[in-house]
Design a protein around this motif. Sequence first.
Motif, PDB file in Angstrom:
ATOM      1  N   GLU A 574       0.832  -1.209   0.000  1.00 31.16           N
ATOM      2  CA  GLU A 574       0.000   0.000   0.000  1.00 31.16           C
ATOM      3  C   GLU A 574       0.865   1.257   0.000  1.00 31.16           C
ATOM      4  O   GLU A 574       0.470   2.295  -0.552  1.00 31.16           O
ATOM      5  N   GLU A 575       2.057   1.161   0.613  1.00 26.51           N
ATOM      6  CA  GLU A 575       2.948   2.316   0.683  1.00 26.51           C
ATOM      7  C   GLU A 575       3.807   2.455  -0.566  1.00 26.51           C
ATOM      8  O   GLU A 575       4.659   3.352  -0.639  1.00 26.51           O
ATOM      9  N   GLY A 576       3.632   1.543  -1.525  1.00 22.84           N
ATOM     10  CA  GLY A 576       4.345   1.640  -2.788  1.00 22.84           C
ATOM     11  C   GLY A 576       5.762   1.121  -2.755  1.00 22.84           C
ATOM     12  O   GLY A 576       6.599   1.555  -3.552  1.00 22.84           O
ATOM     13  N   LEU A 577       6.058   0.169  -1.860  1.00 24.66           N
ATOM     14  CA  LEU A 577       7.427  -0.335  -1.749  1.00 24.66           C
ATOM     15  C   LEU A 577       7.803  -1.248  -2.915  1.00 24.66           C
ATOM     16  O   LEU A 577       8.974  -1.526  -3.132  1.00 24.66           O
ATOM     17  N   GLY A 578       6.823  -1.739  -3.653  1.00 22.88           N
ATOM     18  CA  GLY A 578       7.143  -2.589  -4.801  1.00 22.88           C
ATOM     19  C   GLY A 578       6.491  -3.952  -4.699  1.00 22.88           C
ATOM     20  O   GLY A 578       5.895  -4.316  -3.677  1.00 22.88           O
ATOM     21  N   ASP A 579       6.620  -4.720  -5.799  1.00 21.57           N
ATOM     22  CA  ASP A 579       6.037  -6.059  -5.847  1.00 21.57           C
ATOM     23  C   ASP A 579       7.035  -7.058  -5.274  1.00 21.57           C
ATOM     24  O   ASP A 579       7.835  -7.659  -5.999  1.00 21.57           O
ATOM     25  N   LEU A 580       6.989  -7.238  -3.972  1.00 26.60           N
ATOM     26  CA  LEU A 580       7.898  -8.142  -3.278  1.00 26.60           C
ATOM     27  C   LEU A 580       7.178  -9.425  -2.895  1.00 26.60           C
ATOM     28  O   LEU A 580       5.955  -9.484  -2.825  1.00 26.60           O
ATOM     29  N   VAL A 581       7.973 -10.458  -2.642  1.00 27.27           N
ATOM     30  CA  VAL A 581       7.470 -11.735  -2.136  1.00 27.27           C
ATOM     31  C   VAL A 581       8.091 -11.956  -0.766  1.00 27.27           C
ATOM     32  O   VAL A 581       9.295 -11.758  -0.587  1.00 27.27           O
ATOM     33  N   VAL A 582       7.273 -12.365   0.222  1.00 28.46           N
ATOM     34  CA  VAL A 582       7.801 -12.643   1.547  1.00 28.46           C
ATOM     35  C   VAL A 582       7.824 -14.156   1.746  1.00 28.46           C
ATOM     36  O   VAL A 582       6.856 -14.857   1.448  1.00 28.46           O
ATOM     37  N   ALA A 583       8.960 -14.668   2.215  1.00 29.12           N
ATOM     38  CA  ALA A 583       9.136 -16.099   2.448  1.00 29.12           C
ATOM     39  C   ALA A 583       9.030 -16.377   3.942  1.00 29.12           C
ATOM     40  O   ALA A 583       9.672 -15.711   4.753  1.00 29.12           O
ATOM     41  N   VAL A 584       8.213 -17.361   4.300  1.00 29.42           N
ATOM     42  CA  VAL A 584       7.973 -17.716   5.699  1.00 29.42           C
ATOM     43  C   VAL A 584       8.330 -19.184   5.890  1.00 29.42           C
ATOM     44  O   VAL A 584       7.873 -20.051   5.143  1.00 29.42           O
ATOM     45  N   ASN A 585       9.151 -19.460   6.895  1.00 31.39           N
ATOM     46  CA  ASN A 585       9.543 -20.839   7.190  1.00 31.39           C
ATOM     47  C   ASN A 585       8.434 -21.566   7.932  1.00 31.39           C
ATOM     48  O   ASN A 585       7.810 -21.014   8.832  1.00 31.39           O
ATOM     49  N   LEU A 614       3.176 -14.573  -1.307  1.00 31.80           N
ATOM     50  CA  LEU A 614       3.602 -15.371  -0.159  1.00 31.80           C
ATOM     51  C   LEU A 614       4.313 -16.622  -0.627  1.00 31.80           C
ATOM     52  O   LEU A 614       3.833 -17.332  -1.513  1.00 31.80           O
ATOM     53  N   GLU A 615       5.487 -16.868  -0.032  1.00 30.62           N
ATOM     54  CA  GLU A 615       6.225 -18.102  -0.304  1.00 30.62           C
ATOM     55  C   GLU A 615       6.427 -18.839   1.008  1.00 30.62           C
ATOM     56  O   GLU A 615       6.877 -18.261   1.995  1.00 30.62           O
ATOM     57  N   LEU A 616       6.075 -20.117   1.029  1.00 30.74           N
ATOM     58  CA  LEU A 616       6.250 -20.955   2.214  1.00 30.74           C
ATOM     59  C   LEU A 616       7.462 -21.852   2.006  1.00 30.74           C
ATOM     60  O   LEU A 616       7.567 -22.535   0.982  1.00 30.74           O
ATOM     61  N   VAL A 642      -0.222 -19.708  -3.659  1.00 24.86           N
ATOM     62  CA  VAL A 642       0.965 -19.532  -2.821  1.00 24.86           C
ATOM     63  C   VAL A 642       2.172 -20.177  -3.487  1.00 24.86           C
ATOM     64  O   VAL A 642       2.073 -21.241  -4.108  1.00 24.86           O
ATOM     65  N   ARG A 643       3.342 -19.533  -3.353  1.00 21.19           N
ATOM     66  CA  ARG A 643       4.595 -20.093  -3.857  1.00 21.19           C
ATOM     67  C   ARG A 643       5.184 -21.027  -2.802  1.00 21.19           C
ATOM     68  O   ARG A 643       5.035 -20.796  -1.600  1.00 21.19           O
ATOM     69  N   LEU A 644       5.887 -22.076  -3.242  1.00 22.41           N
ATOM     70  CA  LEU A 644       6.476 -23.055  -2.331  1.00 22.41           C
ATOM     71  C   LEU A 644       7.948 -23.239  -2.670  1.00 22.41           C
ATOM     72  O   LEU A 644       8.330 -23.267  -3.843  1.00 22.41           O
ATOM     73  N   SER A 645       8.758 -23.358  -1.621  1.00 21.28           N
ATOM     74  CA  SER A 645      10.185 -23.618  -1.843  1.00 21.28           C
ATOM     75  C   SER A 645      10.662 -24.682  -0.867  1.00 21.28           C
ATOM     76  O   SER A 645      10.080 -24.862   0.212  1.00 21.28           O
ATOM     77  N   ILE A 646      11.702 -25.395  -1.258  1.00 22.85           N
ATOM     78  CA  ILE A 646      12.336 -26.378  -0.379  1.00 22.85           C
ATOM     79  C   ILE A 646      13.590 -25.743   0.183  1.00 22.85           C
ATOM     80  O   ILE A 646      14.526 -25.402  -0.557  1.00 22.85           O
ATOM     81  N   ASP A 647      13.606 -25.583   1.501  1.00 22.99           N
ATOM     82  CA  ASP A 647      14.690 -24.893   2.194  1.00 22.99           C
ATOM     83  C   ASP A 647      15.841 -25.865   2.451  1.00 22.99           C
ATOM     84  O   ASP A 647      15.633 -27.082   2.598  1.00 22.99           O
ATOM     85  N   ASP A 648      17.057 -25.334   2.519  1.00 25.30           N
ATOM     86  CA  ASP A 648      18.261 -26.108   2.856  1.00 25.30           C
ATOM     87  C   ASP A 648      18.404 -27.331   1.950  1.00 25.30           C
ATOM     88  O   ASP A 648      18.737 -28.430   2.409  1.00 25.30           O
ATOM     89  N   PHE A 649      18.150 -27.148   0.666  1.00 26.12           N
ATOM     90  CA  PHE A 649      18.180 -28.299  -0.233  1.00 26.12           C
ATOM     91  C   PHE A 649      19.576 -28.906  -0.269  1.00 26.12           C
ATOM     92  O   PHE A 649      20.582 -28.216  -0.366  1.00 26.12           O
TER      93      PHE A 649
END
Length: 748
Positions: A574-585, A614-616, A642-649
């Motif tokens: 909303e503040e115009g920071l840009g199209d970012l993705v946040v990753a949550v473990n 959102l990326e999990l 939602v986007r998905l990633s495998i951590d510490d591959f």
Amino acid sequence: MNPGSCLVDDPGVANLQLLSHAEQQDILLLQQAILESVAQGHDPLDIINEVCRLEERLLPNAVGSVMLLDEDGKLNVYAAPSVPPEGVERLRLLCPGPNSGSCGNALYRGEPVFVSDTLTDPRWADLRDLAVDFNLLACWSMPIYGAGREIIGTFALSSFERRAPTEFHHKLLEIGASIIGIVLERRREADNLRLMAKVFENSNEGILVTDAQARIVSVNPAFVSMTGYSRDEALGQTPRLLASGIHDQVFYQHMWASLLEQGHWHGEIWNRRKNGEVFPEWLSLSAVHDHNGVLSHYVGLFFDLSERKAAEARAEYLIHHDPLTDLPNRLQAKNRLNEAIARRQDDGEGVALLYVDLDNFKTINDSLGQAMGDQLLKAAAQRMQTLLQSQEMLARHGADEFLLMVPHVREPRQLTELASLLLNAFAAPFDINGQQLHSTLSIGVALAPDDGDDYDALLQKAETAVRAAKEAGRNTFRFFTGQQGGQAAEQLLIRNGLHNALLRNEFILHYQPQLDLTTGRIVGAEALVRWLHPEQGMVPPGKFIPVAEESGLIVPIGEWVLHEACRQLAQWREEGLGDLVVAVNLSGVEFKRGYLVESVTHTLARTGLPATCLELELTESMLMHDVENVISTLQRLKALGVRLSIDDFGTGYSCLSYLTRFDVDTLKIDQSFVRQLHLGDQHAAIIRAVIQMAHSLDLATIAEGVEDAEVVAFLRAHACDQAQGYFFSKPLPAEDFARFVRQYRAVL
């Protein structure tokens, strides 16, 4: 009616067999806490607020509220300690009706109302805006009854998540509404004490009127009923007719002094009925003057306290005893142990606390049923009691755990012999309803003053010792040693601190930027939870995350992290920071709980964040258990967007056959490989292989732990998509991260 007597028939005491053993314990602890406040005579509003708070702890993510009817038949909030003032104001003058929410319906229908989804249920049609504005997704309401069984208000639990009540929740509402009705009734009676001087013939309380010389000139039917004296027998007598002989002359002198000087007196007094029975009563005396100010009469109003005394005795018993085994409970154990320690003479004698755990009780309880489990607990308590001396005290600590207090310990051999005696006694089976049940004991021993000088210290040490006994194979005992205590004490402090951290908003999120290695732009951030302890400062995640996972607290912590990360990114957008993705473990515990998809859906709806932002992050080990269920969960998450990633591959199973079935978007190259890139070709080869394999599966790659320009150049040269690490930025508080993004200039 004497409202205190209701405590004898408390609905929370009945039908507990419908609940699980753990839920029984929660109900009993809830009763104990409430009854203690009632027995101590706390202010009614304070008691009702405490009822709300206690039930909120047993139903996380919910708030309790009490609404009362006014003279016009409308509902107003009387108590809601966790509801903001604006919410209370929105509920003012609520008219009961078929569309006026759970509480309005409970009054309108005259029955409990359970709404599991306020956003769709027609019974919430008139309050839909309120539900949306305050995120009230479910609401259960129970009528509160007065002494005459008339409905005087409602007790409600409102949830910030959609859910239907279980039998346990029904019992919580029943107990809350019943106790609140009793408290309100007691408040009403206290108010009536100030009016009783004006009440006469039709009162349910006994009333006598005397002349100025204290001769009885009139009594009401309740007086006759309670004392046994007829009207004719009482007239012309003085109140000494009822004297019990218990009170001395000084008592009556003070009573008359107050009556003559202040015009009134009230208090508890013991009187005697015509049949000779002595009974307690609450007596209020008032002096009545004529229009010239001359004393003309005395009015006495009293009611029988016998039922209330019985109820108070029952309440007092429940405060200090376990209703199943009739043993002292943990509160009495604490008091008695602290008293024994305080009396301990400095002559070398000690006071011991034995923590006794019934081995394999859960298996018996789950397989044979709660009724059999309860019988086993009672039999076990009775068997242990027969082995103890008079000065030793056995108490029930909770579930299948007992505490044994032993004073006058001269040498450890006494405790060794006692523990062995208990273990040997449990070698014989228990005959429960014709079945032979075997159960052994694990015992932990702590001794004052060596291991502590109060109950809390000894309990902590004894718990540590009993864990050592269980680790040694059970059916044995262990004394506390300092080596056991070090790690356990630290974990206990962390666990206790975590319980309060969420309530006190001690968790914060730091965000580490993630960069596109082709364009150099910041494309996202990984949200990393931090614990800012008010005394210890920043607690390292490596210290509290394992404890949180072990204790199950990682679930509410994870829910908070997910919500806060989504809320923050939505605000930045909303503040115009840009199209970012946040990753949550995500932790394995969260994934296994089964309602991850619902939690994510709810969070996205509450925060308004697009699912694609959102990326999990999941670990390989998390994905390799119950693979089919994992695949189903991942598919449902992907369906949300939602986007998905495998951590510490590369650090876990790395099973490529399963990887092709997991619908993920990104592989994160573990920092252990990235940071050791300079050590040789082997690590470089692993990184190249992961990147090539990911691209062949149409997956993106991100390298974590990037700390220097050489690594960046290597990653770019081999087409790694993204990177994060201290070379770009350390994890930053939200405000600093936003400033970093606004000021950042691509360095690639």
